[in-house]
Design a protein around this motif. Sequence first.
Motif, PDB file in Angstrom:
ATOM      1  N   GLY A   1       0.847  -1.200   0.000  1.00  0.00           N
ATOM      2  CA  GLY A   1       0.000   0.000   0.000  1.00  0.00           C
ATOM      3  C   GLY A   1       0.876   1.240   0.000  1.00  0.00           C
ATOM      4  O   GLY A   1       0.856   2.046  -0.925  1.00  0.00           O
ATOM      5  N   HIS A   2       1.680   1.393   1.068  1.00  0.00           N
ATOM      6  CA  HIS A   2       2.640   2.500   1.111  1.00  0.00           C
ATOM      7  C   HIS A   2       3.724   2.247   0.063  1.00  0.00           C
ATOM      8  O   HIS A   2       4.029   3.122  -0.749  1.00  0.00           O
ATOM      9  CB  HIS A   2       3.222   2.585   2.526  1.00  0.00           C
ATOM     10  N   THR A   3       4.292   1.037   0.090  1.00  0.00           N
ATOM     11  CA  THR A   3       5.122   0.556  -1.022  1.00  0.00           C
ATOM     12  C   THR A   3       4.652  -0.860  -1.347  1.00  0.00           C
ATOM     13  O   THR A   3       4.002  -1.511  -0.532  1.00  0.00           O
ATOM     14  CB  THR A   3       6.629   0.496  -0.673  1.00  0.00           C
ATOM     15  N   ARG A   4       5.031  -1.318  -2.532  1.00  0.00           N
ATOM     16  CA  ARG A   4       4.608  -2.638  -2.978  1.00  0.00           C
ATOM     17  C   ARG A   4       5.154  -3.751  -2.080  1.00  0.00           C
ATOM     18  O   ARG A   4       4.481  -4.728  -1.811  1.00  0.00           O
ATOM     19  CB  ARG A   4       5.126  -2.860  -4.419  1.00  0.00           C
ATOM     20  N   GLY A   5       6.410  -3.587  -1.633  1.00  0.00           N
ATOM     21  CA  GLY A   5       7.057  -4.667  -0.875  1.00  0.00           C
ATOM     22  C   GLY A   5       7.034  -4.449   0.628  1.00  0.00           C
ATOM     23  O   GLY A   5       7.803  -5.075   1.356  1.00  0.00           O
ATOM     24  N   HIS A   6       6.173  -3.586   1.116  1.00  0.00           N
ATOM     25  CA  HIS A   6       6.138  -3.296   2.559  1.00  0.00           C
ATOM     26  C   HIS A   6       5.699  -4.527   3.353  1.00  0.00           C
ATOM     27  O   HIS A   6       4.747  -5.201   2.981  1.00  0.00           O
ATOM     28  CB  HIS A   6       5.174  -2.135   2.830  1.00  0.00           C
ATOM     29  N   ILE A   7       6.419  -4.811   4.448  1.00  0.00           N
ATOM     30  CA  ILE A   7       6.020  -5.916   5.335  1.00  0.00           C
ATOM     31  C   ILE A   7       5.991  -5.415   6.776  1.00  0.00           C
ATOM     32  O   ILE A   7       6.616  -4.402   7.113  1.00  0.00           O
ATOM     33  CB  ILE A   7       6.980  -7.135   5.242  1.00  0.00           C
ATOM     34  N   ALA A   8       5.244  -6.135   7.614  1.00  0.00           N
ATOM     35  CA  ALA A   8       5.224  -5.878   9.058  1.00  0.00           C
ATOM     36  C   ALA A   8       5.724  -7.142   9.747  1.00  0.00           C
ATOM     37  O   ALA A   8       5.677  -8.242   9.181  1.00  0.00           O
ATOM     38  CB  ALA A   8       3.809  -5.542   9.517  1.00  0.00           C
ATOM     39  N   TYR A   9       6.239  -6.974  10.965  1.00  0.00           N
ATOM     40  CA  TYR A   9       6.731  -8.107  11.759  1.00  0.00           C
ATOM     41  C   TYR A   9       5.875  -8.196  13.014  1.00  0.00           C
ATOM     42  O   TYR A   9       5.748  -7.215  13.747  1.00  0.00           O
ATOM     43  CB  TYR A   9       8.191  -7.889  12.164  1.00  0.00           C
ATOM     44  N   PHE A  10       5.307  -9.374  13.259  1.00  0.00           N
ATOM     45  CA  PHE A  10       4.461  -9.548  14.450  1.00  0.00           C
ATOM     46  C   PHE A  10       5.066 -10.603  15.367  1.00  0.00           C
ATOM     47  O   PHE A  10       5.258 -11.762  14.955  1.00  0.00           O
ATOM     48  CB  PHE A  10       3.040  -9.950  14.055  1.00  0.00           C
ATOM     49  N   PHE A  11       5.344 -10.201  16.588  1.00  0.00           N
ATOM     50  CA  PHE A  11       5.845 -11.113  17.611  1.00  0.00           C
ATOM     51  C   PHE A  11       4.689 -11.470  18.542  1.00  0.00           C
ATOM     52  O   PHE A  11       4.271 -10.651  19.368  1.00  0.00           O
ATOM     53  CB  PHE A  11       6.954 -10.454  18.433  1.00  0.00           C
ATOM     54  N   ALA A  12       4.175 -12.701  18.446  1.00  0.00           N
ATOM     55  CA  ALA A  12       3.080 -13.126  19.319  1.00  0.00           C
ATOM     56  C   ALA A  12       3.537 -13.132  20.776  1.00  0.00           C
ATOM     57  O   ALA A  12       2.729 -12.957  21.688  1.00  0.00           O
ATOM     58  CB  ALA A  12       2.603 -14.522  18.909  1.00  0.00           C
ATOM     59  N   SER A  13       4.848 -13.306  21.002  1.00  0.00           N
ATOM     60  CA  SER A  13       5.372 -13.346  22.367  1.00  0.00           C
ATOM     61  C   SER A  13       5.328 -11.978  23.038  1.00  0.00           C
ATOM     62  O   SER A  13       5.484 -11.890  24.252  1.00  0.00           O
ATOM     63  CB  SER A  13       6.809 -13.865  22.357  1.00  0.00           C
ATOM     64  N   GLY A  14       5.142 -10.883  22.269  1.00  0.00           N
ATOM     65  CA  GLY A  14       5.028  -9.543  22.882  1.00  0.00           C
ATOM     66  C   GLY A  14       3.707  -9.392  23.624  1.00  0.00           C
ATOM     67  O   GLY A  14       3.710  -9.390  24.853  1.00  0.00           O
ATOM     68  N   PRO A  15       2.573  -9.308  22.923  1.00  0.00           N
ATOM     69  CA  PRO A  15       2.541  -9.201  21.460  1.00  0.00           C
ATOM     70  C   PRO A  15       2.922  -7.798  20.987  1.00  0.00           C
ATOM     71  O   PRO A  15       2.505  -6.799  21.579  1.00  0.00           O
ATOM     72  CB  PRO A  15       1.089  -9.517  21.114  1.00  0.00           C
ATOM     73  N   VAL A  16       3.698  -7.783  19.923  1.00  0.00           N
ATOM     74  CA  VAL A  16       4.229  -6.540  19.373  1.00  0.00           C
ATOM     75  C   VAL A  16       4.131  -6.602  17.854  1.00  0.00           C
ATOM     76  O   VAL A  16       4.529  -7.606  17.260  1.00  0.00           O
ATOM     77  CB  VAL A  16       5.715  -6.371  19.775  1.00  0.00           C
ATOM     78  N   ALA A  17       3.615  -5.534  17.245  1.00  0.00           N
ATOM     79  CA  ALA A  17       3.562  -5.440  15.788  1.00  0.00           C
ATOM     80  C   ALA A  17       4.408  -4.262  15.331  1.00  0.00           C
ATOM     81  O   ALA A  17       4.168  -3.125  15.751  1.00  0.00           O
ATOM     82  CB  ALA A  17       2.122  -5.271  15.317  1.00  0.00           C
TER      83      ALA A  17
END
Length: 239
Positions: A111-127
């Motif tokens: 959306g912002h860029t074509r290859g943009h990714i997010a990282y989600f840590f369920a152990s946080g939980p932190v996005a």
Amino acid sequence: MLSIRPIPLLADNYGWLLQDETGFTAFVDPAEEGPTAAAIEAAGGRLDMILLTHHHADHVAGADALRARFGAKVAGNVADAHRLPRLDQPVRPGGRLEVGRNAAEVIDTPGHTRGHIAYFFASGPVALVGDTIFSLGCGRLIEGTAEEMFASLRRLAALPGESLVCCGHEYTLANARFALSLRPDDAALKRRAEEAKRSRASGEPTVPTRLEEECRLNPFLVAPNAAEFARIRALKDRF
Ligand code: ZN
Ligand code: FE
């Protein structure tokens, strides 16, 4: 336990310093070397990994120098390898990334860029959401469509509500002004705006926030469909 905190970089960027109980240290979106290295030295002088959300210079410019200085391994979306710094750990949306004792899910957020990714840590939980969600806002559609960005926001909104949302910029005050222009009588929004003003007045970051709060107050996450999202995004672009 995963500890995480924002490190102010450039004019209004945040990089994120992640550390587990063993001292394993990762840094997300190092916009510049100097202040990032200073934060790492203050946190024990160890940098094991660098995580990149997207290719813009204000998220990656410090990566090569920090790798050379600390021996960190750089992770980013393999689909954007041609325009990211050299990747030691290419990742794929939908995949997982081991970060010391913790694991991140790699979430596709174009959306912002074509290859943009997010990282989600369920152990946080932190996005770690880069320039997809900001507090009370979202990234501009530089390479993607409103439909793509809306789908990316829905993917993030489906994460646990207590997740900390760690975004790439300190844009909260301007975003609050826009959000209040849409919902001037929203008491919770007014409280959030006042809280953000107090934080900034004392030099504190306004982030991270909780995902459940963004889902209630952020106009781009409140939008019920892509058409409404597109309408609000266009209004914000002219605000
Ligand atoms: Zn960006
Ligand atoms: Fe940015």
